[in-house]
Enzyme design. Structure first.
Site, PDB file in Angstrom:
ATOM      1  N   ASP A 142       0.823  -1.217   0.000  1.00 47.29           N
ATOM      2  CA  ASP A 142       0.000   0.000   0.000  1.00 47.29           C
ATOM      3  C   ASP A 142       0.858   1.268   0.000  1.00 47.29           C
ATOM      4  OD1 ASP A 142      -2.404  -1.255  -0.102  1.00 47.29           O
ATOM      5  OD2 ASP A 142      -3.047  -0.770   1.926  1.00 47.29           O
ATOM      6  N   ASP A 295      -6.540  -7.457  13.879  1.00 42.68           N
ATOM      7  CA  ASP A 295      -6.093  -8.797  14.256  1.00 42.68           C
ATOM      8  C   ASP A 295      -6.843  -9.307  15.488  1.00 42.68           C
ATOM      9  OD1 ASP A 295      -4.956  -6.872  15.863  1.00 42.68           O
ATOM     10  OD2 ASP A 295      -2.884  -7.379  15.362  1.00 42.68           O
TER      11      ASP A 295
END
Length: 531
Positions: A142, A295
């Site tokens: 990214d 996460d």
């Protein structure tokens, strides 16, 4: 009446009026002090003592669990879960064996402007011991810097020429940050052929046998969703700040992760150095970007679906600690704010979950979220940096010795057992953690209230091979005034005033603790910490 006598008369009136106002103000303060301030401080002290006891009980229970695991072999992961080594990878004499025996594995490496470390993680992933026809690597870049994108893409092409199945994937936006990149990467058709997905951040370097050590757990135990490895820090000895970080993170892995794995078969996924069963990810509805701890979000949802996790503490993945105070502050803000925000969003969802047992629900609500990620950050700052220092101005307020000395001593010792080689740094660790508690406490309230910087995502700066250099000319030098952190300096001055008040007028000797704390705040506020 002369002008002088008139002036004298008015002066006497002013003095008398001032005296009346002073007496009324003094009376009002005395009433407020007795009826409001003192009771409030006493209530806060007992609340903080109660929260401190919660932390001590929580930490002692985890320590006892880990001790039992260390002493009693049948409680270790390889005994609790079935694990059998995979056969040797077939050679030219039987090239088809790998396709039949080894499951297809996807490896994802998300990154953002990782100029210094991109080649380390890519190289380590491409060197994993696994049949080449059963391994697919995705580099999820990214980066907004085109130069870095070109470098990462060239590195992927170099490994492609060597026969590695590696895919370079970039986006024209950063929607969802890391979770967005991971989610979109799962939509490719070839991913549907994979059974498991291993995730490594750009600064993590798995050993070549990582998959050989972790995948057998998932193959032979269909109720396992995640296998998590431990982080091994390559720059722990770089400076005092990294040594302190190592102590805290080693405790997290050695005690928190181990105890969660052994008792309830659950712990928070660390976002890297782990392998997921793809079907479990799908059942938990995949990656979500509603917080900065995607996460942990996925791990909690998988837990509520009934999946189990296992932590393998003897499998180490090389990683890097932030070595600048600025980078560490941003990281700790994200790690404290994200869980608090997630707790706000998921508390009712946890209680309504149908597949999770009542014990798992209680563990998630009380142990995992409330005690470890809310109470611990709030009580550390308010009790030791606000309430106890404030009490020196009120002789009527007494804080029990066990709350001032015994509890923090137990907590400090338990945190240090994960890194025995750094036991001599316990005092420094205390004062460093006091300073960081300011930012963690603030981040917790931001997360709970979903205010301000709740969704701020700043990638932690990594230095990679530059750690081996004495000077780092490529790291831009900040302006002189940018090194100062006025919040820390302000708290340091407040603690210094409290320490002087206690030393001069009180007998509790709190200044022995408050004065070094004030110096820690001021030193770190002036930027004299880290690389």
């Amino acid at each position: 009446m002369t002008r002088w006598s008139t002036f004298h008369f008015r002066e006497e009136d002013a003095v008398a009026a001032a005296a009346v106002i002073y007496e009324k103000s003094r009376g009002t303060w005395q009433w407020t002090r007795a009826m409001v301030v003192l009771p409030a401080i006493k209530v806060m002290i007992w609340l903080c003592l109660a929260m401190s006891l919660m932390l001590v009980v929580e930490k002692l229970s985890m320590a006892v669990t880990v001790l039992c695991v260390k002493l009693y072999r049948p409680l270790r992961p390889h005994r609790v879960y079935r694990w059998e080594p995979l056969p040797a990878i077939a050679g030219d004499d039987d090239p088809e064996l790998g396709s039949y025996v080894y499951p297809a594995v996807l490896v994802q490496i998300p990154m953002f402007n990782e100029r210094e470390v991109y080649h380390l993680s890519i190289g380590a992933a491409c060197a994993l011991t696994w049949p080449s026809d059963r391994l697919i690597i995705q580099v999820l870049d990214d980066s907004t810097d085109k130069t870095i994108r070109d470098l990462v893409q060239a590195e992927c092409e170099r490994w492609t020429k060597k026969g590695v199945s590696i895919h370079y994937i970039s986006r024209d936006n950063r929607n969802g940050y890391k979770s967005g990149a991971l989610r979109e990467a799962m939509d490719f058709d070839y991913v549907k052929t994979c059974d498991f997905v291993a995730i490594f951040d750009a600064d993590h370097q798995p050993p070549s046998d990582f998959l050989m050590q972790t995948i057998p757990f998932l193959i032979h135990n269909p109720d396992l969703a995640l296998v998590q490895a431990r982080w091994k820090f390559v720059n722990a000895d770089e400076c005092l700040m990294t040594r302190i970080q190592e102590m805290s993170l080693n405790y997290h892995f050695v005690v928190e992760q181990e105890s969660g794995s052994s008792t309830i078969a659950f712990f928070g996924f660390n976002g890297t150095a782990g392998v997921w069963r793809i079907s479990a990810v799908d059942e938990a509805k995949g990656w979500k970007d509603r917080t900065t701890v995607e996460d942990m979000d996925l791990a909690v949802r998988a837990c509520l679906e009934g999946w189990k996790f296992v932590y393998v503490g003897d499998l180490n993945v090389r990683s890097e600690l932030p070595s600048t105070y600025k980078a560490y502050r941003y990281q700790q803000h994200r790690w404290a704010c994200g869980p608090a925000c997630l707790f706000r969003k998921m508390a009712s969802e946890i209680m309504r979950a149908k597949k999770a047992s009542i014990w798992r629900k209680l563990f998630l609500i009380y142990n995992f979220f409330f005690a470890r990620r809310i109470v611990s950050h709030i009580v550390t700052f308010f009790f030791y940096c606000v309430i106890i220092p404030l009490s020196v101005f009120f002789p009527e307020v007494k804080v029990p010795v066990w709350g001032v000395v015994l509890i923090p001593s137990i907590i400090t010792f338990l945190n240090a057992i994960g890194t025995p080689s750094s036991m001599h740094l316990m005092l420094i660790w205390i004062f460093f953690e006091n300073v960081m508690s300011l930012h963690r406490c603030k981040a917790v309230f931001i997360g709970l209230l979903e205010a301000g910087r709740v969704n701020e995502w700043i990638v932690t700066e990594k230095l990679g091979n530059m750690l081996q250099m004495k000077r780092m000319p490529s790291v831009a030098a900040s302006k002189f005034w940018e090194r100062f952190h006025f919040m820390e300096i302000g708290v340091g001055i407040w603690l210094l005033i409290c320490a002087w008040q206690d030393f001069k007028y009180r007998t509790e000797q709190y200044y022995i603790f408050i004065f070094p704390s004030s110096l820690a705040f001021i030193i770190m506020g002036c930027g004299y910490v880290g690389r």
